[in-house]
Design a protein around this motif. Structure first.
Motif, PDB file in Angstrom:
ATOM      1  N   LEU A 139       0.722  -1.258   0.062  1.00  0.00           N
ATOM      2  CA  LEU A 139      -0.251   0.089  -0.091  1.00  0.00           C
ATOM      3  C   LEU A 139       0.727   1.250   0.087  1.00  0.00           C
ATOM      4  O   LEU A 139       1.698   1.250   0.752  1.00  0.00           O
ATOM      5  CB  LEU A 139      -0.730   0.029   1.034  1.00  0.00           C
ATOM      6  CG  LEU A 139      -2.084  -0.572   1.264  1.00  0.00           C
ATOM      7  CD1 LEU A 139      -2.894  -0.317   2.671  1.00  0.00           C
ATOM      8  CD2 LEU A 139      -2.876  -0.104  -0.041  1.00  0.00           C
ATOM      9  N   PRO A 140       0.459   2.257  -0.874  1.00  0.00           N
ATOM     10  CA  PRO A 140       1.316   3.643  -0.941  1.00  0.00           C
ATOM     11  C   PRO A 140       1.210   4.012   0.761  1.00  0.00           C
ATOM     12  O   PRO A 140       0.226   3.834   1.476  1.00  0.00           O
ATOM     13  CB  PRO A 140       0.665   4.481  -1.541  1.00  0.00           C
ATOM     14  CG  PRO A 140      -0.556   3.624  -2.432  1.00  0.00           C
ATOM     15  CD  PRO A 140      -0.674   2.326  -1.723  1.00  0.00           C
ATOM     16  N   LYS A 141       2.259   4.697   1.181  1.00  0.00           N
ATOM     17  CA  LYS A 141       2.131   5.068   2.533  1.00  0.00           C
ATOM     18  C   LYS A 141       1.477   6.481   2.677  1.00  0.00           C
ATOM     19  O   LYS A 141       1.862   7.362   1.887  1.00  0.00           O
ATOM     20  CB  LYS A 141       3.747   5.232   2.854  1.00  0.00           C
ATOM     21  CG  LYS A 141       4.354   3.869   3.013  1.00  0.00           C
ATOM     22  CD  LYS A 141       4.666   3.295   4.642  1.00  0.00           C
ATOM     23  CE  LYS A 141       5.375   2.333   5.160  1.00  0.00           C
ATOM     24  NZ  LYS A 141       5.185   1.356   4.080  1.00  0.00           N
ATOM     25  N   GLY A 142       1.016   6.703   3.861  1.00  0.00           N
ATOM     26  CA  GLY A 142       0.514   8.014   4.347  1.00  0.00           C
ATOM     27  C   GLY A 142       1.740   8.655   5.047  1.00  0.00           C
ATOM     28  O   GLY A 142       2.642   8.086   5.353  1.00  0.00           O
ATOM     29  N   ASN A 143       1.585   9.720   5.114  1.00  0.00           N
ATOM     30  CA  ASN A 143       2.767  10.856   5.737  1.00  0.00           C
ATOM     31  C   ASN A 143       2.078  11.524   6.909  1.00  0.00           C
ATOM     32  O   ASN A 143       1.804  12.794   6.910  1.00  0.00           O
ATOM     33  CB  ASN A 143       3.575  11.662   4.985  1.00  0.00           C
ATOM     34  CG  ASN A 143       4.678  12.390   5.562  1.00  0.00           C
ATOM     35  OD1 ASN A 143       4.976  12.564   6.472  1.00  0.00           O
ATOM     36  ND2 ASN A 143       5.720  12.883   4.569  1.00  0.00           N
ATOM     37  N   LEU A 166      -6.026   4.213  -4.778  1.00  0.00           N
ATOM     38  CA  LEU A 166      -6.792   3.235  -4.384  1.00  0.00           C
ATOM     39  C   LEU A 166      -7.962   3.719  -3.413  1.00  0.00           C
ATOM     40  O   LEU A 166      -8.928   2.841  -3.162  1.00  0.00           O
ATOM     41  CB  LEU A 166      -6.130   2.291  -3.646  1.00  0.00           C
ATOM     42  CG  LEU A 166      -5.170   1.422  -4.456  1.00  0.00           C
ATOM     43  CD1 LEU A 166      -4.377   0.234  -3.322  1.00  0.00           C
ATOM     44  CD2 LEU A 166      -6.147   0.236  -5.041  1.00  0.00           C
ATOM     45  N   PRO A 207      -8.561  -0.956   0.227  1.00  0.00           N
ATOM     46  CA  PRO A 207      -7.717  -1.673   1.020  1.00  0.00           C
ATOM     47  C   PRO A 207      -8.032  -1.958   2.519  1.00  0.00           C
ATOM     48  O   PRO A 207      -7.976  -3.095   3.058  1.00  0.00           O
ATOM     49  CB  PRO A 207      -6.352  -0.893   1.205  1.00  0.00           C
ATOM     50  CG  PRO A 207      -6.801   0.548   0.653  1.00  0.00           C
ATOM     51  CD  PRO A 207      -8.175   0.400  -0.204  1.00  0.00           C
ATOM     52  N   GLU A 228      -9.974  -4.952  -5.845  1.00  0.00           N
ATOM     53  CA  GLU A 228      -8.734  -4.676  -6.247  1.00  0.00           C
ATOM     54  C   GLU A 228      -7.826  -5.737  -7.074  1.00  0.00           C
ATOM     55  O   GLU A 228      -7.377  -5.411  -8.007  1.00  0.00           O
ATOM     56  CB  GLU A 228      -7.668  -4.041  -4.998  1.00  0.00           C
ATOM     57  CG  GLU A 228      -6.439  -3.671  -5.465  1.00  0.00           C
ATOM     58  CD  GLU A 228      -5.424  -3.118  -4.279  1.00  0.00           C
ATOM     59  OE1 GLU A 228      -5.816  -3.287  -3.340  1.00  0.00           O
ATOM     60  OE2 GLU A 228      -4.268  -3.037  -4.513  1.00  0.00           O
ATOM     61  N   GLU A 247       1.988   3.079  -8.916  1.00  0.00           N
ATOM     62  CA  GLU A 247       1.387   3.140  -7.720  1.00  0.00           C
ATOM     63  C   GLU A 247       1.714   4.642  -7.204  1.00  0.00           C
ATOM     64  O   GLU A 247       2.587   5.346  -7.651  1.00  0.00           O
ATOM     65  CB  GLU A 247       1.960   2.339  -6.672  1.00  0.00           C
ATOM     66  CG  GLU A 247       1.999   0.849  -6.924  1.00  0.00           C
ATOM     67  CD  GLU A 247       0.737   0.426  -7.405  1.00  0.00           C
ATOM     68  OE1 GLU A 247      -0.343   0.488  -6.312  1.00  0.00           O
ATOM     69  OE2 GLU A 247       0.405  -0.298  -8.080  1.00  0.00           O
ATOM     70  N   MET A 248       0.769   5.191  -6.351  1.00  0.00           N
ATOM     71  CA  MET A 248       0.794   6.722  -5.960  1.00  0.00           C
ATOM     72  C   MET A 248       2.160   6.749  -5.035  1.00  0.00           C
ATOM     73  O   MET A 248       2.434   5.929  -4.444  1.00  0.00           O
ATOM     74  CB  MET A 248      -0.108   7.043  -4.844  1.00  0.00           C
ATOM     75  CG  MET A 248      -1.613   7.257  -5.837  1.00  0.00           C
ATOM     76  SD  MET A 248      -1.704   8.913  -6.508  1.00  0.00           S
ATOM     77  CE  MET A 248      -1.721   9.894  -5.213  1.00  0.00           C
ATOM     78  N   PRO A 249       2.953   7.928  -5.249  1.00  0.00           N
ATOM     79  CA  PRO A 249       4.112   7.748  -4.386  1.00  0.00           C
ATOM     80  C   PRO A 249       3.795   7.949  -2.908  1.00  0.00           C
ATOM     81  O   PRO A 249       4.579   7.494  -2.102  1.00  0.00           O
ATOM     82  CB  PRO A 249       4.713   9.093  -5.026  1.00  0.00           C
ATOM     83  CG  PRO A 249       3.758   9.782  -5.908  1.00  0.00           C
ATOM     84  CD  PRO A 249       2.801   8.773  -6.197  1.00  0.00           C
ATOM     85  N   GLU A 250       2.728   8.886  -2.649  1.00  0.00           N
ATOM     86  CA  GLU A 250       2.455   8.908  -1.168  1.00  0.00           C
ATOM     87  C   GLU A 250       0.970   9.114  -1.393  1.00  0.00           C
ATOM     88  O   GLU A 250       0.363   9.386  -2.455  1.00  0.00           O
ATOM     89  CB  GLU A 250       3.081  10.409  -0.495  1.00  0.00           C
ATOM     90  CG  GLU A 250       2.999  10.267   0.632  1.00  0.00           C
ATOM     91  CD  GLU A 250       3.523  11.531   1.332  1.00  0.00           C
ATOM     92  OE1 GLU A 250       4.853  11.873   0.720  1.00  0.00           O
ATOM     93  OE2 GLU A 250       3.046  12.463   2.112  1.00  0.00           O
ATOM     94  N   PHE A 251       0.251   8.730  -0.072  1.00  0.00           N
ATOM     95  CA  PHE A 251      -1.137   8.784  -0.216  1.00  0.00           C
ATOM     96  C   PHE A 251      -1.846   9.465   0.955  1.00  0.00           C
ATOM     97  O   PHE A 251      -1.217   9.431   2.063  1.00  0.00           O
ATOM     98  CB  PHE A 251      -1.545   7.266  -0.257  1.00  0.00           C
ATOM     99  CG  PHE A 251      -3.040   7.156  -0.150  1.00  0.00           C
ATOM    100  CD1 PHE A 251      -3.843   7.193  -1.309  1.00  0.00           C
ATOM    101  CD2 PHE A 251      -3.664   6.996   1.078  1.00  0.00           C
ATOM    102  CE1 PHE A 251      -5.255   6.993  -1.169  1.00  0.00           C
ATOM    103  CE2 PHE A 251      -5.236   6.946   1.185  1.00  0.00           C
ATOM    104  CZ  PHE A 251      -5.788   6.887   0.195  1.00  0.00           C
ATOM    105  N   ASN A 252      -2.864  10.266   0.822  1.00  0.00           N
ATOM    106  CA  ASN A 252      -3.935  10.318   1.730  1.00  0.00           C
ATOM    107  C   ASN A 252      -5.338  10.075   1.302  1.00  0.00           C
ATOM    108  O   ASN A 252      -5.420  10.256  -0.061  1.00  0.00           O
ATOM    109  CB  ASN A 252      -3.580  11.831   2.377  1.00  0.00           C
ATOM    110  CG  ASN A 252      -4.022  12.958   1.649  1.00  0.00           C
ATOM    111  OD1 ASN A 252      -2.764  13.520   1.155  1.00  0.00           O
ATOM    112  ND2 ASN A 252      -4.802  13.047   1.104  1.00  0.00           N
ATOM    113  N   ARG A 305      -3.956  17.887  -2.188  1.00  0.00           N
ATOM    114  CA  ARG A 305      -2.468  17.277  -2.003  1.00  0.00           C
ATOM    115  C   ARG A 305      -2.305  16.051  -2.641  1.00  0.00           C
ATOM    116  O   ARG A 305      -1.188  15.901  -3.295  1.00  0.00           O
ATOM    117  CB  ARG A 305      -2.512  16.878  -0.522  1.00  0.00           C
ATOM    118  CG  ARG A 305      -1.048  16.566   0.262  1.00  0.00           C
ATOM    119  CD  ARG A 305      -1.233  16.362   1.661  1.00  0.00           C
ATOM    120  NE  ARG A 305       0.116  16.074   2.174  1.00  0.00           N
ATOM    121  CZ  ARG A 305       0.309  14.779   2.379  1.00  0.00           C
ATOM    122  NH1 ARG A 305      -0.003  13.759   2.013  1.00  0.00           N
ATOM    123  NH2 ARG A 305       1.722  14.600   2.895  1.00  0.00           N
TER     124      ARG A 305
END
Lengths: 184, 296
Positions: free
Chosen positions: A151-155, B12, B17, B24, B40-45, B65
């Motif tokens: 899973l892509p990471k959150g920050n 996603l 998830p 998925e 894939e997304m480099p970073e996610f929120n 963002r």
């Protein structure tokens, strides 16, 4: 009759009316066209939630907002029943984003500390992980065995910093303001 | 148009998830086989939508963002969740049109070295399949036509409304999913209140109202004798599949309608096995329809 309906039907007292409330709403994003509403009933008759709820009537909420019944509408429990399906928005003959007006009212209620638990949990989760739900570690491990990429990471640290200064995050800690009108 | 060189950034969202990995798993397999490259997304929120009811500003910041991250990669976004697609599309349009609001939102992102410019597009998988892959190519990819199967579809609100921001398909009489279902040679049946809400957004506020909405739809689907209900949204899928037993208990009635992701239906038609398409993760037993199409 439920309590909410009883509150909605209570006679309006002049002291309850905030004549500028509707203008406050029209200055907010999504509320701009509120004054065009002529209370035609489309929003209630076409609302899927209203079909199954005895109390949720978008027409009543919009009417209260236009009348200036600020406290009454912001404390209305039914405000939170809208499913945001946007049927009312697409069908409004006056081109009002009705669902967005409901959202504007909810945002104002949230600023007073009125936030249903489900939203508090999602907000906390986003701040902690970036995701709106806490994803079980079992699920994360299982991704590998089912051939899914990580899973892509959150920050969280950065998300937290980014959201600093947003009114909502200052208000969720705040205690819900009591609606005195109901005590009379 | 060949889809060989189509490359998308995959967003996603949170619900998939968290609870709906069958979507998925099946979608990635189908898209890959159709020649799409997913990055894939480099970073996610979170896309921000869950917090829109309580803070529109937060929603705008969270969505912007994500868009800003995508802009750094130069790739357009594909989502499996129509709620995420709708949010990213809407915010992109709103912020591009409103300079003052854009500056306000960018003010929050600036410290992180991010800026929303409005240079990427977001599409839901349904839109990608229709516009980038093309129906003809999907028909060509079908190895096992699902000729004997009669299904109903549930597109879901965020895929359609508000029309002004989604701008794809007709919210009153949507055709896209129907055409995609027919491309597998299955029949897609019409039923009452087809475009109405599944109830998911009301869960947590009033589960009773939410489940009544889902129940009403399931009953209408049953009435036309559909053998399965096809969804394209993780939350709609939870309402109809995960909650079907709960609905049966609450209203003391049996339903028994298998609920499949469109990607699972298409995958079957493309010759993939139920195991590959994560049928084991479905709550409602789908073995009946596998018998109908001769896959076991």
């Amino acid at each position: 009759m439920t309590e909410t309906t009883a509150t909605q039907r209570k006679p309006v007292k002049a002291s309850e009316i905030d004549p500028k409330f509707k203008y406050e709403l029209t200055r907010m994003h999504g509320g701009e066209k509120l004054l065009r509403c002529f209370q035609c009933e489309t929003y209630t008759s076409d609302c899927p939630v209203a079909r199954f709820s005895d109390t949720y009537r978008p027409r009543t909420l919009i009417h209260m907002a236009k009348l200036g019944l600020r406290e009454r509408v912001l404390h209305s429990e039914t405000l939170w029943l809208c499913a945001s399906c946007f049927t009312c928005t697409d069908r409004c003959p006056q081109g009002i984003e009705v669902a967005s007006v409901i959202r504007v009212l909810r945002n104002l209620a949230a600023e007073k500390g009125i936030v249903p638990q489900v939203f508090k949990e999602q907000a906390a989760s986003i701040i902690e992980s970036g995701y709106a739900y806490k994803i079980p570690s079992l699920r994360i491990r299982k991704r590998e065995t089912t051939g899914l990429p990580p899973l892509p990471k959150g920050n969280p640290e950065n998300i937290h910093r980014t959201l600093q200064g947003v009114k909502f995050f200052e208000s969720i800690g705040k205690r819900e303001e009591k609606h005195e009108q109901q005590e009379h | 148009m060949s889809s060989r060189n189509i490359k998308y950034l995959i967003f996603l969202g949170c619900a998939i998830p968290h609870r709906v990995s069958s979507y998925e798993i099946s979608a990635r397999k189908v898209l890959q086989k159709l020649g799409l490259e997913l990055v894939e997304m480099p970073e996610f929120n979170c896309c921000g939508l869950p917090l829109d009811p309580v803070s529109h500003e937060t929603m705008l910041i969270l969505a912007a963002r994500n868009l800003a991250f995508a802009e750094q990669t130069g790739l357009n976004i594909i989502t499996l969740c129509p709620r995420c697609a709708g949010t990213l599309k809407k915010v992109n349009k709103v912020l591009k049109a409103d300079k003052a609001l854009r500056e306000q939102i960018n003010g929050y992102l600036k410290d992180s070295g991010l800026e929303f410019k409005g240079t990427v597009e977001t599409k839901h998988i349904l839109q990608v399949l229709t516009e980038d892959v093309d129906l003809e190519k999907i028909r060509e990819a079908v190895l096992t036509p699902l000729t004997m199967l009669k299904v109903a579809e549930h597109v879901g609100c965020p895929r359609l409304r508000p029309k002004e921001y989604i701008g794809f398909d007709d919210p009153e009489d949507p055709q896209t999913l129907k055409r995609l279902i027919e491309a597998t040679d299955a029949t897609c049946l019409d039923y009452a209140n087809e475009t109405e809400c599944c109830g998911a957004p009301s869960v947590g506020v009033s589960d009773e109202v939410a489940l009544q909405l889902a129940r009403d739809k399931l009953n209408n689907v049953k009435l036309v004798e559909a053998q399965a209900l096809i969804t394209i949204c993780p939350l709609c899928h939870i309402m109809f599949d995960t909650n079907e037993l709960r609905i049966e208990r609450m209203f003391q009635e049996t339903c028994g309608i298998p609920v499949l992701h469109y990607a699972q239906l298409l995958g079957l038609a493309m010759g993939m096995t139920p195991e590959e398409l994560a049928f084991n993760e479905l709550r409602v037993d789908a073995s009946k329809i596998l018998q109908v199409i001769g896959v076991n």
